[in-house]
Design a protein around this motif. Sequence first.
Motif, PDB file in Angstrom:
ATOM      1  N   MET A   1       0.116   1.493  12.642  1.00 44.72           N
ATOM      2  CA  MET A   1      -1.177   1.651  11.974  1.00 44.72           C
ATOM      3  C   MET A   1      -1.877   2.874  12.554  1.00 44.72           C
ATOM      4  O   MET A   1      -2.134   2.941  13.752  1.00 44.72           O
ATOM      5  N   LYS A   2      -2.178   3.844  11.699  1.00 42.00           N
ATOM      6  CA  LYS A   2      -2.872   5.054  12.126  1.00 42.00           C
ATOM      7  C   LYS A   2      -4.376   4.892  11.887  1.00 42.00           C
ATOM      8  O   LYS A   2      -4.813   4.595  10.767  1.00 42.00           O
ATOM      9  N   SER A   3      -5.147   5.061  12.953  1.00 40.85           N
ATOM     10  CA  SER A   3      -6.612   4.970  12.905  1.00 40.85           C
ATOM     11  C   SER A   3      -7.118   3.697  12.224  1.00 40.85           C
ATOM     12  O   SER A   3      -8.017   3.759  11.368  1.00 40.85           O
ATOM     13  N   PRO A   4      -6.592   2.540  12.582  1.00 38.04           N
ATOM     14  CA  PRO A   4      -7.043   1.308  11.913  1.00 38.04           C
ATOM     15  C   PRO A   4      -8.484   0.946  12.219  1.00 38.04           C
ATOM     16  O   PRO A   4      -9.119   0.210  11.463  1.00 38.04           O
ATOM     17  N   GLU A   5      -9.017   1.489  13.297  1.00 38.46           N
ATOM     18  CA  GLU A   5     -10.399   1.175  13.666  1.00 38.46           C
ATOM     19  C   GLU A   5     -11.408   1.866  12.752  1.00 38.46           C
ATOM     20  O   GLU A   5     -12.576   1.458  12.672  1.00 38.46           O
ATOM     21  N   THR A   6     -10.971   2.921  12.055  1.00 38.71           N
ATOM     22  CA  THR A   6     -11.866   3.622  11.137  1.00 38.71           C
ATOM     23  C   THR A   6     -11.460   3.459   9.676  1.00 38.71           C
ATOM     24  O   THR A   6     -12.243   3.741   8.781  1.00 38.71           O
ATOM     25  N   GLU A   7     -10.225   3.033   9.447  1.00 39.60           N
ATOM     26  CA  GLU A   7      -9.748   2.836   8.069  1.00 39.60           C
ATOM     27  C   GLU A   7     -10.150   1.440   7.606  1.00 39.60           C
ATOM     28  O   GLU A   7      -9.683   0.432   8.132  1.00 39.60           O
ATOM     29  N   ASN A   8     -11.012   1.378   6.614  1.00 40.53           N
ATOM     30  CA  ASN A   8     -11.579   0.110   6.160  1.00 40.53           C
ATOM     31  C   ASN A   8     -10.498  -0.888   5.732  1.00 40.53           C
ATOM     32  O   ASN A   8      -9.707  -0.615   4.838  1.00 40.53           O
ATOM     33  N   MET A   9     -10.457  -2.016   6.425  1.00 42.06           N
ATOM     34  CA  MET A   9      -9.598  -3.158   6.070  1.00 42.06           C
ATOM     35  C   MET A   9      -8.099  -2.867   6.196  1.00 42.06           C
ATOM     36  O   MET A   9      -7.281  -3.563   5.600  1.00 42.06           O
ATOM     37  N   MET A  10      -7.699  -1.849   6.957  1.00 44.70           N
ATOM     38  CA  MET A  10      -6.270  -1.577   7.081  1.00 44.70           C
ATOM     39  C   MET A  10      -5.513  -2.756   7.677  1.00 44.70           C
ATOM     40  O   MET A  10      -4.482  -3.188   7.138  1.00 44.70           O
ATOM     41  N   THR A  11      -6.001  -3.277   8.793  1.00 47.19           N
ATOM     42  CA  THR A  11      -5.293  -4.352   9.489  1.00 47.19           C
ATOM     43  C   THR A  11      -5.167  -5.577   8.594  1.00 47.19           C
ATOM     44  O   THR A  11      -4.088  -6.186   8.499  1.00 47.19           O
ATOM     45  N   GLU A  12      -6.247  -5.934   7.911  1.00 45.18           N
ATOM     46  CA  GLU A  12      -6.218  -7.085   7.007  1.00 45.18           C
ATOM     47  C   GLU A  12      -5.262  -6.838   5.835  1.00 45.18           C
ATOM     48  O   GLU A  12      -4.486  -7.729   5.455  1.00 45.18           O
ATOM     49  N   SER A  13      -5.302  -5.624   5.276  1.00 45.33           N
ATOM     50  CA  SER A  13      -4.434  -5.290   4.138  1.00 45.33           C
ATOM     51  C   SER A  13      -2.966  -5.337   4.532  1.00 45.33           C
ATOM     52  O   SER A  13      -2.116  -5.825   3.761  1.00 45.33           O
ATOM     53  N   LEU A  14      -2.667  -4.836   5.721  1.00 39.09           N
ATOM     54  CA  LEU A  14      -1.279  -4.853   6.192  1.00 39.09           C
ATOM     55  C   LEU A  14      -0.799  -6.286   6.379  1.00 39.09           C
ATOM     56  O   LEU A  14       0.320  -6.637   5.979  1.00 39.09           O
ATOM     57  N   SER A  15      -1.623  -7.116   6.969  1.00 42.45           N
ATOM     58  CA  SER A  15      -1.253  -8.513   7.162  1.00 42.45           C
ATOM     59  C   SER A  15      -0.990  -9.206   5.831  1.00 42.45           C
ATOM     60  O   SER A  15       0.007  -9.923   5.667  1.00 42.45           O
ATOM     61  N   ILE A  16      -1.858  -8.988   4.857  1.00 46.47           N
ATOM     62  CA  ILE A  16      -1.702  -9.614   3.541  1.00 46.47           C
ATOM     63  C   ILE A  16      -0.417  -9.156   2.861  1.00 46.47           C
ATOM     64  O   ILE A  16       0.353  -9.965   2.317  1.00 46.47           O
ATOM     65  N   LEU A  17      -0.156  -7.834   2.914  1.00 44.95           N
ATOM     66  CA  LEU A  17       1.040  -7.296   2.260  1.00 44.95           C
ATOM     67  C   LEU A  17       2.310  -7.840   2.903  1.00 44.95           C
ATOM     68  O   LEU A  17       3.236  -8.301   2.206  1.00 44.95           O
TER      69      LEU A  17
END
Length: 289
Positions: free
Chosen positions: A139-155
């Motif tokens: 994950m690149k810059s997940p702290e600033t990318e809105n909902m990246m971590t959640e989106s990755l988990s869902i996918l």
Amino acid sequence: MRGSLNKSLIASVILGLIISSLSYFFQPLFPFKSIAHRGASAYAPENTMAAFEKAVDLGFDYIELDVRMSKDHQLVVIHDGDVKRTTNGEGFVNEMTVEELKQLDAGSWFDEAYEGEKIPLLYEVLEQFGEKIGLLIEMKSPETENMMTESLSILLSSFIKDGLNPRAIKVQSFHVNEIKKFHELSPNIEAGILLSKPLDMFHLASYRSFASFVAVHHPLLSKSFISQAKLLDYEVYSWTIKHQYQFSIMQRLKVHGIISNEEKKTASNQSLAINFFKRGQELIKRSFM
């Protein structure tokens, strides 16, 4: 008399270095997971389907790839926040839609033979390679990318629900809090911390509840660090190996995985001589530090 003593001391040091180097080369080589850095990026444009297919062809165990969020909140596979270096376009990934990103040529910068390669979406990579090879997703810059971590988990969870083996997937990041969040969302997928600076035993221990591996910039690795990590039951991966002689150094340190641009090749007599010379240099430097 003093001159004779100095010569004897120098001869002893040289002999010790030779013996140390020889003993080093006769140590057994530790097996490792081979991880293709941004795909087989020595042979094809990084983070493209062509590089991932090449990694499969070469027999890598895992593909390492990077994800960012597009303007329309899709997970796209690209390393840089700006598309300029690896495409024929300009602009920031998070300010472009998938439709705009898909219009870019992500291959000809590497070689004309790859003209027309596109920036992949993560779901496309999962569909094409999820059953063929392991995937190590950064994950690149997940702290600033809105909902990246959640989106990755869902996918990833949706693919696992459809039959993808969760053991074929690993997720990593430099951002500890986002890895902790990812683990809470997807505890069945292995998560790890990327390290570009030394980490003490206290911090290693504190991360263990949500991270199962650490991926470490290879100059930082030592037997001491790896021993500490293994005491805490971490797997240790090294990044990024770019020279053939470095493979054997990492193996003798007993890392579990090696992230590299190309596969390890059978050593020739010439490469063995280079290895010996370079290892000798390392030993001499350490002797006078």
